[in-house]
Design a protein around this motif. Structure first.
Motif, PDB file in Angstrom:
ATOM      1  N   ASP A  60       0.895  -1.241  -0.413  1.00  0.00           N
ATOM      2  CA  ASP A  60      -0.191  -0.104   0.030  1.00  0.00           C
ATOM      3  C   ASP A  60       1.132   1.657  -0.016  1.00  0.00           C
ATOM      4  OD1 ASP A  60      -2.222  -1.169   0.097  1.00  0.00           O
ATOM      5  OD2 ASP A  60      -3.110  -1.286   2.539  1.00  0.00           O
ATOM      6  N   LEU A  61       1.775   1.385   1.138  1.00  0.00           N
ATOM      7  CA  LEU A  61       2.754   2.580   0.268  1.00  0.00           C
ATOM      8  C   LEU A  61       3.578   2.853  -0.230  1.00  0.00           C
ATOM      9  CD1 LEU A  61       4.672   2.479   4.325  1.00  0.00           C
ATOM     10  CD2 LEU A  61       2.500   3.715   3.888  1.00  0.00           C
ATOM     11  N   ALA A  62       3.752   1.487  -0.934  1.00  0.00           N
ATOM     12  CA  ALA A  62       4.876   1.333  -1.995  1.00  0.00           C
ATOM     13  C   ALA A  62       3.874   2.558  -3.446  1.00  0.00           C
ATOM     14  CB  ALA A  62       5.042   0.040  -3.012  1.00  0.00           C
ATOM     15  N   TRP A  63       2.397   1.478  -3.506  1.00  0.00           N
ATOM     16  CA  TRP A  63       1.291   2.173  -4.296  1.00  0.00           C
ATOM     17  C   TRP A  63       0.745   3.514  -4.366  1.00  0.00           C
ATOM     18  CZ3 TRP A  63      -3.580   4.004  -2.913  1.00  0.00           C
ATOM     19  CH2 TRP A  63      -3.966   4.335  -4.730  1.00  0.00           C
ATOM     20  N   LEU A  64       1.329   4.693  -3.077  1.00  0.00           N
ATOM     21  CA  LEU A  64       0.461   5.472  -2.703  1.00  0.00           C
ATOM     22  C   LEU A  64       2.068   7.060  -3.340  1.00  0.00           C
ATOM     23  CD1 LEU A  64      -0.567   5.444   0.517  1.00  0.00           C
ATOM     24  CD2 LEU A  64      -1.741   6.155  -1.694  1.00  0.00           C
ATOM     25  N   GLY A  65       3.218   6.118  -3.193  1.00  0.00           N
ATOM     26  CA  GLY A  65       4.441   6.403  -3.761  1.00  0.00           C
ATOM     27  C   GLY A  65       5.395   7.092  -2.752  1.00  0.00           C
ATOM     28  N   ILE A  66       4.938   6.447  -1.603  1.00  0.00           N
ATOM     29  CA  ILE A  66       6.056   6.659  -0.477  1.00  0.00           C
ATOM     30  C   ILE A  66       7.199   5.354   0.191  1.00  0.00           C
ATOM     31  CG2 ILE A  66       6.412   6.084   1.906  1.00  0.00           C
ATOM     32  CD1 ILE A  66       2.908   7.191   2.152  1.00  0.00           C
ATOM     33  N   THR A  67       8.608   6.653  -0.081  1.00  0.00           N
ATOM     34  CA  THR A  67       9.401   5.075   0.276  1.00  0.00           C
ATOM     35  C   THR A  67      10.049   5.461   0.954  1.00  0.00           C
ATOM     36  OG1 THR A  67      10.655   7.282  -1.064  1.00  0.00           O
ATOM     37  CG2 THR A  67       9.875   5.534  -2.697  1.00  0.00           C
ATOM     38  N   TRP A  68      11.052   4.139   1.516  1.00  0.00           N
ATOM     39  CA  TRP A  68      12.120   4.332   2.899  1.00  0.00           C
ATOM     40  C   TRP A  68      13.111   4.825   2.726  1.00  0.00           C
ATOM     41  CZ3 TRP A  68       7.469   2.072   1.860  1.00  0.00           C
ATOM     42  CH2 TRP A  68       7.658   0.554   1.686  1.00  0.00           C
ATOM     43  N   ASP A  69      13.814   5.419   3.387  1.00  0.00           N
ATOM     44  CA  ASP A  69      15.786   5.310   2.667  1.00  0.00           C
ATOM     45  C   ASP A  69      16.350   4.606   3.711  1.00  0.00           C
ATOM     46  OD1 ASP A  69      15.235   7.465   1.701  1.00  0.00           O
ATOM     47  OD2 ASP A  69      14.389   8.770   3.285  1.00  0.00           O
ATOM     48  N   ALA A  70      15.860   3.121   4.611  1.00  0.00           N
ATOM     49  CA  ALA A  70      16.103   2.940   4.796  1.00  0.00           C
ATOM     50  C   ALA A  70      15.717   1.251   5.130  1.00  0.00           C
ATOM     51  CB  ALA A  70      17.383   2.864   5.773  1.00  0.00           C
ATOM     52  N   PRO A  71      16.548   0.117   5.416  1.00  0.00           N
ATOM     53  CA  PRO A  71      15.263  -0.952   6.211  1.00  0.00           C
ATOM     54  C   PRO A  71      14.308  -0.962   6.751  1.00  0.00           C
ATOM     55  CG  PRO A  71      17.861  -1.960   5.174  1.00  0.00           C
ATOM     56  CD  PRO A  71      17.650  -0.303   5.331  1.00  0.00           C
ATOM     57  N   PRO A  72      12.734  -1.653   6.761  1.00  0.00           N
ATOM     58  CA  PRO A  72      12.367  -1.550   7.929  1.00  0.00           C
ATOM     59  C   PRO A  72      13.027  -2.470   9.220  1.00  0.00           C
ATOM     60  CG  PRO A  72      11.004  -1.987   5.889  1.00  0.00           C
ATOM     61  CD  PRO A  72      12.895  -1.999   5.254  1.00  0.00           C
ATOM     62  N   VAL A  73      12.563  -1.293  10.043  1.00  0.00           N
ATOM     63  CA  VAL A  73      12.931  -1.743  11.528  1.00  0.00           C
ATOM     64  C   VAL A  73      11.846  -2.669  11.674  1.00  0.00           C
ATOM     65  CG1 VAL A  73      13.194  -1.691  14.477  1.00  0.00           C
ATOM     66  CG2 VAL A  73      14.781  -0.247  12.030  1.00  0.00           C
ATOM     67  N   ARG A  74      12.252  -4.254  12.702  1.00  0.00           N
ATOM     68  CA  ARG A  74      10.857  -4.464  12.786  1.00  0.00           C
ATOM     69  C   ARG A  74      11.103  -4.761  14.541  1.00  0.00           C
ATOM     70  NH1 ARG A  74      10.877 -10.003  11.352  1.00  0.00           N
ATOM     71  NH2 ARG A  74       8.082  -9.606  10.763  1.00  0.00           N
ATOM     72  N   GLN A  75       9.557  -4.635  15.196  1.00  0.00           N
ATOM     73  CA  GLN A  75       9.663  -3.957  16.798  1.00  0.00           C
ATOM     74  C   GLN A  75      10.497  -5.902  17.238  1.00  0.00           C
ATOM     75  OE1 GLN A  75       6.604  -2.493  17.750  1.00  0.00           O
ATOM     76  NE2 GLN A  75       8.017  -1.076  18.550  1.00  0.00           N
ATOM     77  N   SER A  76      10.245  -7.213  16.525  1.00  0.00           N
ATOM     78  CA  SER A  76       9.874  -7.919  17.295  1.00  0.00           C
ATOM     79  C   SER A  76      11.657  -9.036  16.764  1.00  0.00           C
ATOM     80  CB  SER A  76       9.316  -9.358  16.203  1.00  0.00           C
ATOM     81  OG  SER A  76       9.103  -9.180  15.271  1.00  0.00           O
ATOM     82  N   ASP A  77      12.312  -8.267  16.052  1.00  0.00           N
ATOM     83  CA  ASP A  77      13.796  -7.992  16.665  1.00  0.00           C
ATOM     84  C   ASP A  77      14.208  -7.677  17.641  1.00  0.00           C
ATOM     85  OD1 ASP A  77      13.332  -9.494  13.707  1.00  0.00           O
ATOM     86  OD2 ASP A  77      13.581  -7.814  12.689  1.00  0.00           O
ATOM     87  N   ARG A  78      13.596  -6.439  18.037  1.00  0.00           N
ATOM     88  CA  ARG A  78      14.489  -5.772  19.160  1.00  0.00           C
ATOM     89  C   ARG A  78      13.916  -6.831  21.123  1.00  0.00           C
ATOM     90  NH1 ARG A  78      17.066  -1.360  17.528  1.00  0.00           N
ATOM     91  NH2 ARG A  78      15.127  -0.325  19.745  1.00  0.00           N
ATOM     92  N   ALA A  79      14.491  -7.299  20.572  1.00  0.00           N
ATOM     93  CA  ALA A  79      13.611  -7.836  22.079  1.00  0.00           C
ATOM     94  C   ALA A  79      15.086  -7.851  23.362  1.00  0.00           C
ATOM     95  CB  ALA A  79      12.803  -9.635  21.880  1.00  0.00           C
ATOM     96  N   ASP A  80      16.007  -8.126  22.714  1.00  0.00           N
ATOM     97  CA  ASP A  80      17.260  -7.798  23.606  1.00  0.00           C
ATOM     98  C   ASP A  80      16.759  -6.319  23.385  1.00  0.00           C
ATOM     99  OD1 ASP A  80      17.953 -10.298  23.189  1.00  0.00           O
ATOM    100  OD2 ASP A  80      19.657 -10.074  21.743  1.00  0.00           O
ATOM    101  N   THR A  81      16.903  -5.206  23.004  1.00  0.00           N
ATOM    102  CA  THR A  81      16.575  -3.789  23.299  1.00  0.00           C
ATOM    103  C   THR A  81      15.805  -3.814  24.434  1.00  0.00           C
ATOM    104  OG1 THR A  81      17.706  -3.548  21.251  1.00  0.00           O
ATOM    105  CG2 THR A  81      16.268  -1.436  22.188  1.00  0.00           C
ATOM    106  N   TYR A  82      14.408  -4.263  24.537  1.00  0.00           N
ATOM    107  CA  TYR A  82      13.815  -3.551  25.132  1.00  0.00           C
ATOM    108  C   TYR A  82      13.439  -4.694  26.388  1.00  0.00           C
ATOM    109  CZ  TYR A  82      11.715  -3.187  20.785  1.00  0.00           C
ATOM    110  OH  TYR A  82      10.874  -2.201  19.632  1.00  0.00           O
ATOM    111  N   ARG A  83      14.652  -5.891  26.792  1.00  0.00           N
ATOM    112  CA  ARG A  83      14.751  -6.402  27.927  1.00  0.00           C
ATOM    113  C   ARG A  83      15.793  -5.997  28.717  1.00  0.00           C
ATOM    114  NH1 ARG A  83      15.222 -10.993  25.211  1.00  0.00           N
ATOM    115  NH2 ARG A  83      13.495 -11.675  25.995  1.00  0.00           N
ATOM    116  N   ASP A  84      16.682  -5.865  27.677  1.00  0.00           N
ATOM    117  CA  ASP A  84      18.105  -4.718  28.691  1.00  0.00           C
ATOM    118  C   ASP A  84      17.979  -3.566  29.206  1.00  0.00           C
ATOM    119  OD1 ASP A  84      19.401  -6.718  27.482  1.00  0.00           O
ATOM    120  OD2 ASP A  84      20.927  -5.514  25.837  1.00  0.00           O
ATOM    121  N   ALA A  85      17.192  -3.108  28.670  1.00  0.00           N
ATOM    122  CA  ALA A  85      16.169  -1.528  29.187  1.00  0.00           C
ATOM    123  C   ALA A  85      15.090  -1.541  30.368  1.00  0.00           C
ATOM    124  CB  ALA A  85      15.312  -0.766  27.963  1.00  0.00           C
TER     125      ALA A  85
END
Length: 292
Positions: A60-85
């Motif tokens: 949907d975002l690509a169809w709207l003409g939206i581009t992003w400037d880095a690979p998307p960040v997924r929260q499910s990959d950041r469990a260690d960050t949340y656990r440490d905090a």
């Protein structure tokens, strides 16, 4: 300083016109400032997130003409960050375990004065502190399988008398917004920073993720305005930078209600299937054509 903003949808249903407005506005502002637009997938709630909805977000975002400037960040990959905090906050004595259900909280806040309106905060009913002194808080690590709440008063004590504020920006300029410290215990209370069924919470993850992505401008709906004081508090407590905020208007239905994901009739994918073009979506949400 480079302007860096983000769009952070949850893959729990279809994007609707409200999402389109927020994403397009943030993208337009980033491009106009020659800055960066980032995408974050807020899939921390793995019980509700679905891969098919994540794929639909990208489409949907690509169809709207939206581009992003880095690979998307997924929260499910950041469990260690949340656990440490969480571990750091626990070690500082700022968290406590909680076993209360929503029904328990509702019963506790209504029992003393039946018929009175229960106190509401940004997260709904303000927690009455039932578990604040119920469990040990001097263990090396927080217990598993229990929610963890921020001890708001303890957090305020670590801040001391210093002033807290954030900058709200908009079409007419920037406005400083003070965060009254004395009101937070009574108007916000001991918020959940990690749930028993999944690690972390929206409040914790959003401030950590914004810091990691070096977000300078948070662009989101005005329904999150009250939550911003929670985020500023956590930024101060965890020594994280506070971005500039823009809380935009909400897209509403014909009855004046803000759109929700259950309102599939306004899903971007359905408008696409009906033959509408990206510029038609812009017109529906009151945005001019993007500046190329």
């Amino acid at each position: 300083m480079t302007f860096i903003t983000r769009f952070a949808p949850s893959p729990t249903g279809p994007l609707h016109l409200g999402h389109a407005y927020s994403a397009l506005l943030a993208h337009d502002l980033a491009r106009a400032a020659q800055g960066r637009f980032l995408l974050r997938i807020e899939d921390i709630d793995t019980t509700r997130s679905r891969p098919e909805w994540e794929r639909q977000i990208y489409d949907d975002l690509a169809w709207l003409g939206i581009t992003w400037d880095a690979p998307p960040v997924r929260q499910s990959d950041r469990a260690d960050t949340y656990r440490d905090a969480l571990q750091t906050l626990w070690s500082r004595g700022l968290l406590y375990p909680c076993t209360c259900t929503r029904r328990d909280i509702a019963a506790a806040v209504s029992a003393p004065q039946e018929g009175a309106e229960p106190p509401q905060g940004p997260d709904g009913l303000i927690y009455p502190g039932t578990c604040r002194h119920r469990f040990a808080r001097d263990t090396a690590a927080p217990p598993e399988g229990m929610a963890l709440r921020l001890d708001m008063q303890a957090a305020l004590d670590t801040i001391g008398p210093r002033a807290m504020a954030f900058t709200e920006t908009g079409p007419t300029g920037s406005t400083p917004r003070p965060v009254p410290l004395g009101d937070l215990t009574s108007t916000v209370g001991d918020i959940v920073l990690s749930r028993k069924d999944f690690l972390g919470s929206y409040h914790l993850s959003v401030v950590l993720d914004d810091a990691t992505q070096q977000i300078t401008h948070v662009i989101r709906g005005k329904d999150l305005f009250e939550a911003t004081r929670i985020h500023v508090l956590l930024q101060v407590v965890m020594d994280l930078p506070t971005p500039t905020y823009l809380h935009h208007r909400l897209i509403r239905d014909d009855q004046g209600r803000r759109l929700a994901k259950r309102d599939d009739a306004r899903a971007i994918a359905l408008y696409r299937a009906e033959g509408l073009r990206p510029q038609d979506i812009r017109a529906k949400v009151g945005l001019q054509a993007a500046v190329s």
